[in-house]
Design an enzyme around this catalytic site. Structure first.
Site, PDB file in Angstrom:
ATOM      1  CE  LYS A   1       4.451  37.030 -88.159  1.00 54.30           C
ATOM      2  NZ  LYS A   1       5.596  35.972 -88.829  1.00 54.30           N
TER       3      LYS A   1
ATOM      4  CG  PHE B   1      15.542  18.266 -85.084  1.00 54.77           C
ATOM      5  CD1 PHE B   1      15.515  17.519 -86.220  1.00 54.77           C
ATOM      6  CD2 PHE B   1      16.949  18.740 -84.888  1.00 54.77           C
ATOM      7  CE1 PHE B   1      16.416  17.263 -87.269  1.00 54.77           C
ATOM      8  CE2 PHE B   1      18.067  18.792 -85.680  1.00 54.77           C
ATOM      9  CZ  PHE B   1      17.761  17.850 -87.153  1.00 54.77           C
ATOM     10  CG  LEU B   2      11.896  23.495 -82.268  1.00 57.47           C
ATOM     11  CD1 LEU B   2      11.639  25.158 -82.314  1.00 57.47           C
ATOM     12  CD2 LEU B   2      12.351  23.084 -80.909  1.00 57.47           C
TER      13      LEU B   2
ATOM     14  N   PRO C   1      -2.150   5.581 -86.880  1.00 58.97           N
ATOM     15  CG  PRO C   1      -3.454   3.913 -86.854  1.00 58.97           C
ATOM     16  CD  PRO C   1      -2.427   4.246 -86.292  1.00 58.97           C
TER      17      PRO C   1
ATOM     18  N   GLY D   1       0.516  16.635 -92.075  1.00 61.21           N
ATOM     19  CA  GLY D   1       0.206  18.049 -92.428  1.00 61.21           C
ATOM     20  C   GLY D   1       1.347  18.751 -91.731  1.00 61.21           C
TER      21      GLY D   1
ATOM     22  CB  CYS E   1       8.263  20.245 -90.852  1.00 57.29           C
ATOM     23  SG  CYS E   1       8.614  21.576 -89.715  1.00 57.29           S
TER      24      CYS E   1
END
Length: 433
Positions: free
Chosen positions: A35, A152-153, A255, A260, A263
Site C-alpha cells: 500500500k 460519517f463518510l 427499496p 451491504g 459499515c
C-alpha cells in the site's frame, strides 16, 4: 497541526488527504508495504471519486506523506488518528479491536507530551478507555488525551462528506483534547458545519446508533416493498408519501436487494453485541439484521421465479457487483448471495461492474466476467440490475433485446419505468411495484 494517520484504508486515506487539504501536515502510516509503495508512486489502492487528484495535489504541496516507519514521525505529532480496520469478529459478531489495541501499544512509547490520540475507527463504547489504559501502562507520567471522532463518510461521496459534513462529532473527556480537535476542524466552520462536542463514550455510541438507524430505514422500506407487491401498490408512491414528512425524510427509503458494505453489516452486529454485554438487548436492531439477511437470499429467488422456476442450464447477466455505485467495495454486497443462489440453481452468471470486477474475484467464484453491459447480456436469458451504477440507468434496450435470448429485465434497483421498458417488448420485474 502535525497529524499522523495510522491506517491507509478507506477512512484513513480519505481523512488524511482531506486534513492535508485543510492545510495541516499529515503523514499516513501503514504496515502494508504494498500500500505504501503504491501511494509513494502515485497509485491509489481504493476507488473513490476525486481521491487520486486530492492525494496528488497535497503530496505535491508537501502537506501529505506516506511511510512504514511510525517511529520516524510520531514524536512530532500533535494528534494521532487511529484509522485501522475493526471487522466483525468470527463467532460472536463483536468488533475485532486487535488492530486498534496494537496501534495503541506501538504508539505509546513514541508519544510526545500533550499529544491527542483520536479513535477515527468505528469502535464500541469503552474502547477509548481501553486505549488510554494501554498507553498509561507504558507511560504513566505522560500527559496525553484520548478522544473519539467517528467518521460519517459515504463511499462514493466521501470527500464531499468530509468537507461539507452534516456534523462533526467530537468525543472528549478533557479541555485540551477539545481544543486540539476544534483547531483541526476549524476550516469547516467557514461552511457553518456544526461541531458537536460530547463525552467520549457518547461519541462512540453515536456512530453505531446512526448506522443502525439508517439500516433500519432500509430494512423497513424493503418490507413495505414486499407488502406493496402483494396488495398492488407502488412502493415509490409510498416512499414519497412518507419521505416528505420532515420527521421521516426521504433518504434511505429506496427499496432494493438489501444493505451491504463496510459499515452497516458489521456495525449493527457490533451494536447488538454491546447491548447484550450491558444487559440491554436491542430487539429492533435484531429484526433489522434478520430482515436484511433474508432479503439478500430472497433476491436470488426472485430472479429464479422471474425465469419460470426451471432454470438449470440458463444464463443470467448480472449488472453490478459492488454493494453500491461509485466504489469497488464488495464487502457484504448483495451480489454475492444473489450470484451464489443463481449458480446453485444451475444458472451460468455473466457479470459486469464498472469498478468491482477485480475485487469480486476474491469473494465470488465461477463468474464469467464481461467487458461491458452488452457483452454480459449476449446470449443471456435475463438481465438483472443489482447495483445502481449510472452506466445501467440508460441502457440501449433495443440493443439489449437483440442480444438477450429472452427480453427479461429484473430491476432490483427500480432504475426504469415499467411503461418504457414494456414498450420495448420486455418483460419487466421490479421491487415493490
Amino acid at each position: 497541526m502535525q497529524i499522523v494517520m495510522i491506517g491507509t484504508g478507506y477512512v484513513g486515506l480519505v481523512s488524511g488527504a482531506c486534513f492535508a487539504d485543510f492545510g495541516h501536515h499529515v503523514t499516513c502510516v501503514d504496515k502494508d508495504e504494498s500500500k505504501i509503495d503504491a501511494l509513494l508512486n502515485g497509485r491509489i489502492p481504493i476507488f473513490e471519486p476525486g481521491l487520486d487528484a486530492l492525494v496528488e495535489s497535497n503530496v505535491a504541496a508537501g502537506r501529505l506523506n506516506f511511510t512504514l516507519d511510525l517511529a520516524s514521525v510520531l514524536p512530532e505529532a500533535d494528534a494521532v488518528f487511529i484509522a485501522v480496520g475493526t471487522p466483525s469478529r468470527r463467532g460472536d459478531g463483536h468488533a475485532d479491536l486487535s488492530y486498534v489495541y496494537a496501534a495503541a501499544e506501538e504508539m505509546a512509547p513514541l508519544l510526545r507530551e500533550g499529544a491527542v490520540v483520536v479513535d477515527k475507527s468505528t469502535v464500541p463504547v469503552g474502547t477509548g478507555d481501553e486505549v488510554e489504559t494501554i498507553i498509561r501502562k507504558v507511560c504513566p507520567e505522560l500527559k496525553f488525551s484520548v478522544a473519539s471522532n467517528p467518521e460519517f463518510l459515504r463511499e462514493g461521496a466521501a470527500i464531499d462528506d468530509f468537507k461539507r459534513p452534516d456534523r462533526v462529532v467530537i468525543g472528549v473527556n478533557d479541555a485540551h483534547a477539545e481544543e486540539v480537535l476544534q483547531e483541526i476542524y476549524r476550516p469547516l466552520t467557514r461552511n457553518d458545519s456544526p461541531i458537536l462536542t460530547m463525552s467520549r463514550r457518547a461519541a462512540e455510541l453515536t456512530k453505531y446508533a446512526a448506522n443502525a438507524f439508517l439500516a433500519t430505514k432500509i430494512s423497513f422500506i424493503n418490507e413495505i416493498a414486499d407488502l406493496c407487491e402483494e396488495v398492488g401498490a407502488d412502493v415509490r408512491d409510498v416512499a414519497r408519501g412518507i419521505g416528505t414528512d420532515s420527521r421521516i425524510g426521504s433518504r434511505f427509503l429506496q427499496p432494493g436487494p438489501g444493505y451491504g458494505g463496510s459499515c452497516f453489516p458489521k456495525d449493527t452486529l457490533a451494536l447488538l453485541k454491546t447491548g447484550q454485554n450491558y444487559g440491554s438487548p436491542l430487539k429492533i436492531v435484531e429484526a433489522v439484521v434478520a430482515v436484511n439477511d433474508q432479503r439478500k437470499s430472497a433476491m436470488g429467488a426472485k430472479v429464479i421465479e422471474a425465469l419460470g422456476g426451471d432454470v438449470a442450464g440458463k444464463t443470467v447477466a448480472l449488472l453490478g457487483l459492488t454493494f453500491k455505485a461509485n466504489t469497488d467495495d464488495m464487502r457484504d454486497s448483495p451480489a454475492i448471495e444473489i450470484a451464489q443462489a443463481l449458480q446453485d440453481a444451475g444458472i451460468t452468471v455473466r457479470a459486469y461492474d464498472p469498478e468491482g470486477m477485480e475485487t469480486s474475484k476474491a469473494v465470488i467464484s465461477n463468474l464469467v466476467y464481461c467487458d461491458d453491459s452488452y457483452d454480459a447480456m449476449t446470449g443471456a436469458d435475463a438481465a438483472v440490475i443489482v447495483t445502481e451504477w449510472d452506466a445501467f440507468r440508460a441502457l440501449d434496450l433495443g440493443k439489449a433485446k437483440e442480444l438477450l435470448n429472452r427480453p427479461l429485465l429484473v430491476d432490483l434497483r427500480n432504475l426504469y419505468s415499467r411503461t418504457d421498458v414494456e414498450k420495448q417488448g420486455f418483460e419487466y420485474v421490479a421491487v415493490g411495484r
